[in-house]
Scaffold this motif. Structure first.
Motif, short mmCIF file in Angstrom:
data_model
loop_
_atom_site.label_atom_id
_atom_site.label_comp_id
_atom_site.label_asym_id
_atom_site.label_seq_id
_atom_site.Cartn_x
_atom_site.Cartn_y
_atom_site.Cartn_z
N LYS A 22 -5.12 -6.00 -3.84
CA LYS A 22 -3.96 -5.24 -4.31
C LYS A 22 -4.39 -3.88 -4.87
CE LYS A 22 -1.06 -9.24 -5.41
NZ LYS A 22 -0.35 -9.99 -6.50
N ILE A 23 -5.52 -3.86 -5.57
CA ILE A 23 -6.03 -2.59 -6.10
C ILE A 23 -6.40 -1.64 -4.97
CG2 ILE A 23 -7.93 -1.53 -7.39
CD1 ILE A 23 -7.95 -3.99 -9.18
N LEU A 24 -7.03 -2.16 -3.92
CA LEU A 24 -7.38 -1.33 -2.78
C LEU A 24 -6.15 -0.80 -2.06
CD1 LEU A 24 -10.40 -3.32 -1.26
CD2 LEU A 24 -10.47 -1.21 -2.60
N TYR A 25 -5.11 -1.65 -1.94
CA TYR A 25 -3.85 -1.19 -1.36
C TYR A 25 -3.29 -0.02 -2.16
CZ TYR A 25 -2.98 -4.84 2.14
OH TYR A 25 -3.03 -5.65 3.26
N ALA A 26 -3.20 -0.20 -3.48
CA ALA A 26 -2.63 0.84 -4.34
C ALA A 26 -3.46 2.12 -4.27
CB ALA A 26 -2.55 0.33 -5.78
N LEU A 27 -4.77 1.97 -4.29
CA LEU A 27 -5.65 3.13 -4.26
C LEU A 27 -5.49 3.91 -2.95
CD1 LEU A 27 -7.77 4.34 -6.18
CD2 LEU A 27 -9.52 3.13 -4.85
N GLY A 28 -5.46 3.20 -1.83
CA GLY A 28 -5.33 3.87 -0.54
C GLY A 28 -3.98 4.55 -0.38
N ILE A 29 -2.91 3.88 -0.80
CA ILE A 29 -1.56 4.45 -0.64
C ILE A 29 -1.37 5.66 -1.55
CG2 ILE A 29 0.90 3.99 -0.98
CD1 ILE A 29 0.36 1.11 -0.13
N ILE A 30 -1.80 5.54 -2.81
CA ILE A 30 -1.61 6.64 -3.77
C ILE A 30 -2.37 7.89 -3.33
CG2 ILE A 30 -2.14 7.40 -6.11
CD1 ILE A 30 -1.51 4.58 -7.05
N THR A 31 -3.64 7.73 -2.96
CA THR A 31 -4.42 8.90 -2.54
C THR A 31 -3.89 9.49 -1.24
OG1 THR A 31 -6.01 7.38 -1.49
CG2 THR A 31 -6.51 8.14 -3.72
N LEU A 32 -3.37 8.65 -0.36
CA LEU A 32 -2.81 9.16 0.90
C LEU A 32 -1.57 9.99 0.64
CD1 LEU A 32 -3.30 9.04 3.96
CD2 LEU A 32 -1.76 7.08 4.06
N ILE A 33 -0.68 9.51 -0.23
CA ILE A 33 0.54 10.24 -0.55
C ILE A 33 0.21 11.55 -1.28
CG2 ILE A 33 2.67 10.19 -1.91
CD1 ILE A 33 2.84 7.21 -1.33
N LEU A 34 -0.68 11.47 -2.26
CA LEU A 34 -1.06 12.67 -3.00
C LEU A 34 -1.70 13.71 -2.09
CD1 LEU A 34 -2.55 11.16 -6.30
CD2 LEU A 34 -0.40 12.41 -6.05
N SER A 35 -2.54 13.27 -1.17
CA SER A 35 -3.18 14.21 -0.26
C SER A 35 -2.17 14.88 0.65
CB SER A 35 -4.24 13.48 0.58
OG SER A 35 -5.23 12.92 -0.25
N ALA A 36 -1.18 14.13 1.11
CA ALA A 36 -0.13 14.72 1.95
C ALA A 36 0.66 15.77 1.18
CB ALA A 36 0.80 13.62 2.47
N ILE A 37 0.98 15.47 -0.08
CA ILE A 37 1.68 16.45 -0.92
C ILE A 37 0.82 17.67 -1.15
CG2 ILE A 37 2.67 16.84 -3.21
CD1 ILE A 37 3.48 13.91 -3.26
N GLY A 38 -0.46 17.45 -1.40
CA GLY A 38 -1.37 18.58 -1.62
C GLY A 38 -1.51 19.47 -0.40
N LEU A 39 -1.59 18.88 0.77
CA LEU A 39 -1.68 19.68 1.99
C LEU A 39 -0.41 20.49 2.22
CD1 LEU A 39 -3.44 17.21 4.47
CD2 LEU A 39 -4.37 19.32 3.54
N TYR A 40 0.73 19.86 1.96
CA TYR A 40 2.00 20.59 2.09
C TYR A 40 2.04 21.77 1.12
CZ TYR A 40 6.93 21.65 1.29
OH TYR A 40 8.13 22.30 1.13
N GLY A 41 1.60 21.54 -0.12
CA GLY A 41 1.61 22.61 -1.10
C GLY A 41 0.68 23.76 -0.73
N ALA A 42 -0.48 23.44 -0.14
CA ALA A 42 -1.42 24.49 0.23
C ALA A 42 -0.93 25.28 1.44
CB ALA A 42 -2.78 23.88 0.52
N LEU A 43 -0.40 24.59 2.41
CA LEU A 43 0.06 25.27 3.62
C LEU A 43 1.29 26.12 3.37
CD1 LEU A 43 -0.47 22.38 6.21
CD2 LEU A 43 -1.86 24.44 5.94
N GLU A 44 2.23 25.60 2.56
CA GLU A 44 3.47 26.33 2.29
C GLU A 44 3.41 27.12 0.99
OE1 GLU A 44 5.90 26.48 4.41
OE2 GLU A 44 4.95 25.07 5.81
N GLU A 45 2.27 27.01 0.28
CA GLU A 45 2.08 27.69 -1.00
C GLU A 45 3.19 27.34 -1.98
OE1 GLU A 45 1.41 31.85 -0.43
OE2 GLU A 45 -0.52 31.55 0.58
N LYS A 46 3.41 26.02 -2.13
CA LYS A 46 4.39 25.49 -3.08
C LYS A 46 3.65 25.05 -4.34
CE LYS A 46 7.90 25.80 -0.22
NZ LYS A 46 9.04 26.72 -0.47
N THR A 47 3.96 25.71 -5.44
CA THR A 47 3.25 25.43 -6.68
C THR A 47 3.51 24.03 -7.18
OG1 THR A 47 3.42 27.78 -7.26
CG2 THR A 47 2.85 26.25 -9.03
#
Length: 264
Positions: A51-76
């Motif tokens: 369960k910890i591995l599931y949570a870790l993988g999902i959270i980092t995947l979602i955060l990374s997607a948000i971070g990439l969107y913010g960098a590409l679109e320059e959304k603070t």
């Protein structure tokens, strides 16, 4: 809004994309492991870790997607969400690693105690004997702590040392159960080294590798958060634009008509 350094932005995108790949692999491995151990008796013991591995993988995947969107679109706002989330995740992982490091030797000690409880091996259960025989064949060893002597008279065939073996071998006692395996009065060779030291060494090595990998991943998360903070600072930096001032005293320039110049 300020202008982001191109090299900084490119480095952040590459690093975050690498984190996405690792998160996806972590989820894939977790899914495979969950399915593999689903019918096993040990599933209740390892389920919290899954369960910890599931949570870790999902959270980092979602955060990374948000971070990439913010960098590409320059959304603070997206970059701030990534920084806070990845910073907290790195902090939690760092604390967990600090608690694991002092007790990593306890795992091998527990394995050692469990195996020594099987002695004498001649009186072990059939399931334990089957597991030991498989370990002896895999690790090319015999017995647990005292070598073949741990088996007494009944030395299993899994202790027999093949001719192509590179490990050290010794002659089996002539009064052991392997005496029936003798051909032309040639002694039966068996592995000399006991299995328990080899097993604990592999366990400690595996734990050290896992801890090293987790430390590397945590440092990578922290580096991505630092790069993201730098990008946010550059985005919020005001660009100084010199003001344009109109002066009524400005004189018109002395311009000459092109037609007048040609006639002259």
């Amino acid at each position: 809004m300020g202008k982001v350094n191109a090299c900084l932005k490119r480095g952040y995108i590459i690093l975050t994309g690498f984190i996405v790949t690792i998160s996806a692999l972590l989820l894939a491995v977790t899914l495979f492991g969950h399915g593999y151990f689903y019918q096993a008796e040990e599933i209740d013991d390892i389920l919290p870790g899954i369960k910890i591995l599931y949570a870790l993988g999902i959270i980092t995947l979602i955060l990374s997607a948000i971070g990439l969107y913010g960098a590409l679109e320059e959304k603070t706002w997206a970059l701030v969400v990534f920084t806070v989330g990845m910073g907290l995740t790195s902090l939690i992982m760092f604390v967990e690693l600090l608690t694991v490091l002092p007790v990593r030797s306890e795992a091998s000690d527990e394995v050692r105690r469990e195996h020594l409880a099987m002695l004498p091996l001649s009186e072990a259960s059939e399931s334990d004997k089957a597991g030991l025989n498989s370990m002896e064949h895999e690790l090319e060893c015999c017995g647990l702590e005292q070598g073949y002597q741990d088996w007494g008279y009944d030395i299993p065939v899994s202790c027999v040392c093949p001719e192509e073996s590179v490990n050290e071998c010794v002659e089996a006692p002539k009064n052991s159960s392997l005496s029936d395996e003798m051909v032309d009065d040639k002694p039966v060779m068996i592995y000399k080294e006991p299995c328990l030291p080899i097993l604990t060494y592999h366990i400690e090595l595996a734990m050290n590798v896992i801890i090293a990998v987790l430390i590397g991943i945590t440092l990578m998360w922290m580096a991505s958060a630092v790069l993201c903070v730098t990008i946010v600072i550059q985005l919020r930096k005001k660009v100084d634009v010199p003001p344009v001032v109109y002066s009524p005293e400005a004189k018109a320039g002395n311009y000459t008509s092109l037609t007048d110049t040609e006639n002259a």
